[in-house]
Scaffold this motif. Structure first.
Motif, PDB file in Angstrom:
ATOM      1  N   ILE A   1      54.469  50.536  48.832  1.00  0.00           N
ATOM      2  CA  ILE A   1      53.067  50.960  48.692  1.00  0.00           C
ATOM      3  C   ILE A   1      52.132  49.987  49.416  1.00  0.00           C
ATOM      4  O   ILE A   1      51.344  50.376  50.258  1.00  0.00           O
ATOM      5  N   GLN A   2      52.221  48.716  49.058  1.00  0.00           N
ATOM      6  CA  GLN A   2      51.363  47.660  49.628  1.00  0.00           C
ATOM      7  C   GLN A   2      49.905  48.075  49.714  1.00  0.00           C
ATOM      8  O   GLN A   2      49.284  48.032  50.770  1.00  0.00           O
ATOM      9  N   GLU A   3      49.394  48.481  48.584  1.00  0.00           N
ATOM     10  CA  GLU A   3      48.006  48.945  48.563  1.00  0.00           C
ATOM     11  C   GLU A   3      47.199  48.099  47.579  1.00  0.00           C
ATOM     12  O   GLU A   3      47.656  47.820  46.468  1.00  0.00           O
ATOM     13  N   ASP A   4      46.017  47.711  47.996  1.00  0.00           N
ATOM     14  CA  ASP A   4      45.143  46.927  47.125  1.00  0.00           C
ATOM     15  C   ASP A   4      44.778  47.710  45.882  1.00  0.00           C
ATOM     16  O   ASP A   4      44.350  48.859  45.982  1.00  0.00           O
ATOM     17  N   ILE A   5      44.926  47.065  44.748  1.00  0.00           N
ATOM     18  CA  ILE A   5      44.631  47.758  43.490  1.00  0.00           C
ATOM     19  C   ILE A   5      43.146  48.101  43.414  1.00  0.00           C
ATOM     20  O   ILE A   5      42.766  49.133  42.873  1.00  0.00           O
ATOM     21  N   LEU A   6      42.318  47.243  43.983  1.00  0.00           N
ATOM     22  CA  LEU A   6      40.876  47.521  43.935  1.00  0.00           C
ATOM     23  C   LEU A   6      40.389  48.195  45.214  1.00  0.00           C
ATOM     24  O   LEU A   6      39.197  48.196  45.508  1.00  0.00           O
TER      25      LEU A   6
ATOM     26  N   GLU B   1      35.477  39.878  41.560  1.00  0.00           N
ATOM     27  CA  GLU B   1      36.530  40.762  42.089  1.00  0.00           C
ATOM     28  C   GLU B   1      35.995  42.116  42.528  1.00  0.00           C
ATOM     29  O   GLU B   1      36.608  42.795  43.328  1.00  0.00           O
ATOM     30  N   PHE B   2      34.872  42.525  41.945  1.00  0.00           N
ATOM     31  CA  PHE B   2      34.386  43.878  42.190  1.00  0.00           C
ATOM     32  C   PHE B   2      33.189  43.882  43.133  1.00  0.00           C
ATOM     33  O   PHE B   2      32.058  43.602  42.719  1.00  0.00           O
TER      34      PHE B   2
ATOM     35  N   ILE C   1      49.752  46.634  44.773  1.00  0.00           N
ATOM     36  CA  ILE C   1      51.017  47.242  44.369  1.00  0.00           C
ATOM     37  C   ILE C   1      51.971  47.089  45.544  1.00  0.00           C
ATOM     38  O   ILE C   1      51.707  47.576  46.629  1.00  0.00           O
ATOM     39  N   GLU C   2      53.069  46.397  45.319  1.00  0.00           N
ATOM     40  CA  GLU C   2      54.043  46.184  46.389  1.00  0.00           C
ATOM     41  C   GLU C   2      54.855  47.462  46.604  1.00  0.00           C
ATOM     42  O   GLU C   2      54.949  47.964  47.712  1.00  0.00           O
TER      43      GLU C   2
ATOM     44  N   LEU D   1      37.106  31.538  42.511  1.00  0.00           N
ATOM     45  CA  LEU D   1      36.785  32.741  43.300  1.00  0.00           C
ATOM     46  C   LEU D   1      35.289  32.976  43.375  1.00  0.00           C
ATOM     47  O   LEU D   1      34.746  33.281  44.428  1.00  0.00           O
TER      48      LEU D   1
ATOM     49  N   ILE E   1      34.319  35.806  35.881  1.00  0.00           N
ATOM     50  CA  ILE E   1      35.623  36.230  36.410  1.00  0.00           C
ATOM     51  C   ILE E   1      35.528  37.569  37.139  1.00  0.00           C
ATOM     52  O   ILE E   1      35.633  37.638  38.359  1.00  0.00           O
ATOM     53  N   CYS E   2      35.294  38.635  36.378  1.00  0.00           N
ATOM     54  CA  CYS E   2      35.420  39.980  36.956  1.00  0.00           C
ATOM     55  C   CYS E   2      34.404  40.293  38.050  1.00  0.00           C
ATOM     56  O   CYS E   2      34.769  40.910  39.053  1.00  0.00           O
TER      57      CYS E   2
ATOM     58  N   CYS F   1      33.087  44.672  31.588  1.00  0.00           N
ATOM     59  CA  CYS F   1      32.657  43.288  31.796  1.00  0.00           C
ATOM     60  C   CYS F   1      32.021  43.046  33.156  1.00  0.00           C
ATOM     61  O   CYS F   1      31.721  41.922  33.513  1.00  0.00           O
ATOM     62  N   HIS F   2      31.844  44.098  33.961  1.00  0.00           N
ATOM     63  CA  HIS F   2      31.304  43.907  35.306  1.00  0.00           C
ATOM     64  C   HIS F   2      30.711  45.222  35.785  1.00  0.00           C
ATOM     65  O   HIS F   2      31.040  46.286  35.262  1.00  0.00           O
TER      66      HIS F   2
END
Lengths: 113, 221
Positions: free
Chosen positions: B8-13, B129-130, A107-108, B155, B125-126, B94-95
């Motif tokens: 914010i610049q925060e990783d969604i995961l 990422e996790f 989130i930017e 990935l 895919i998923c 899915c993961h």
């Protein structure tokens, strides 16, 4: 299907930051989702509208940037975009590169009132 | 009312990554090597697990976590080998994620396990990422899936410590270009080990077992 967990995280980070700022409404969320993350915008939108109901982020616009996939050649350091199944470096023709962009998932910023 | 922009610049995961880190630290303290096995559905993860358990269980104390969208079929097959096994059903997810693994770890006899193998949900895919808190990632690709998969799911191939190319016994029937596949995978991930195996005939499996034993040995110092 991983869009649901991703959207839940987007909403939870957004609400946390908005509440810390004592906002009463979130009008926009600016997201950066790289091409390689395999996240489908329409799914995120769909889930977001559903799970943000009854929160201060209901109705917020999701603005999503998609940085393209970029490789860095390990031999000559050239940064380039892969072209389909052609991953060779345009400068030295080696196929030995690391992904430097396209994996982003963050989130930017958020716009709040 | 005025609109304010909050950076914010925060990783969604980020929350998952944090939890995965905690799982990793916890396993390090226990001296347990956790290996996350990922592949498409039908690539042979369960066959790989069964053969691996069968071959290593006399030398290594193995535990298994089975991830599936539904059913306990896989866990039942593994439990016939008389090793600790726990089934996670993701109920449509899915993961596997780091929270699910944290809960699973609470329900496993960890003092009796040195090597913990996780069968992730079949998906290319998923799961990439996790993070789960695993110390090693193994990726299984079967020959019928085609040699172009690294180009479609880069990935997954970037993340893997080892890539197992399964169903190698089918090679005469298929047009799988192994050189092109190797070039794509090694180009992306210069440190990856690639083994060509057949869970059915046993070809190449010894290399995989030795790799696992070697990793366990170096991990436990």
């Amino acid at each position: 299907m991983h869009e649901l967990s991703i959207t839940e995280s987007i909403l939870s980070i957004t609400l946390e930051k908005a509440e810390q700022a004592k906002a009463t409404r979130v009008s926009k969320i600016n997201l950066v989702i790289g091409e390689l993350s395999g996240v489908v915008d329409e799914c995120v939108d769909f889930y977001f509208n559903f799970i943000s109901k009854d929160t201060i982020a209901a109705g917020a616009v999701l603005s999503i940037q998609h940085p393209p996939t970029q490789f860095r050649c390990r031999k000559c350091n050239t940064i380039y975009s892969p072209n389909g199944q052609n991953w060779t470096c345009p400068n030295c023709q080696e196929q030995n590169s690391e992904i430097v962009s396209g994996r982003d998932l963050y989130i930017e910023s958020i716009e709040v009132e | 009312m005025a609109i304010k922009v909050l950076t914010i610049q925060e990783d969604i995961l980020g929350a998952n990554d944090e939890k995965a880190k905690e799982n990793g630290v916890f396993l390090d303290k226990k001296g347990i090597l956790m290996v996350n096995i990922m592949s498409s559905p039908g690539a042979g993860k369960t066959s790989l697990l069964l053969k691996t358990v069968e071959n290593l269980k006399s030398k290594t104390r193995i535990g298994v976590i089975e991830g599936d969208v539904a059913s306990t079929i896989d866990a039942e097959k593994v439990s016939e080998q008389e090793v600790p096994v726990l089934q996670i059903n993701t109920a449509g997810g899915c993961h596997l994620d780091a929270n699910m693994i944290e809960q699973a770890l609470k329900n496993m006899p960890l003092d009796d396990i040195d090597l913990l193998l996780i069968e992730n949900v079949g998906n290319l895919i998923c799961p990439a990422e996790f993070a789960l808190g695993e110390q090693r990632k193994a990726m299984l690709l079967s020959l019928p899936e085609g040699d172009d998969k690294p180009y479609k799911y880069p990935l997954m191939f970037t993340e893997a410590d080892v890539v197992l190319v399964n169903k190698i016994d089918l090679a005469p029937l298929l047009e799988f270009d192994m050189d092109s596949f190797m070039k794509a995978v090694k180009g992306l991930n210069s440190k990856v080990r690639i083994f060509q195996i057949s869970c059915k005939t046993g070809k190449g499996m010894d290399e995989w077992y030795s790799w696992l034993e070697g990793e366990l040995k170096s991990y436990r110092g």
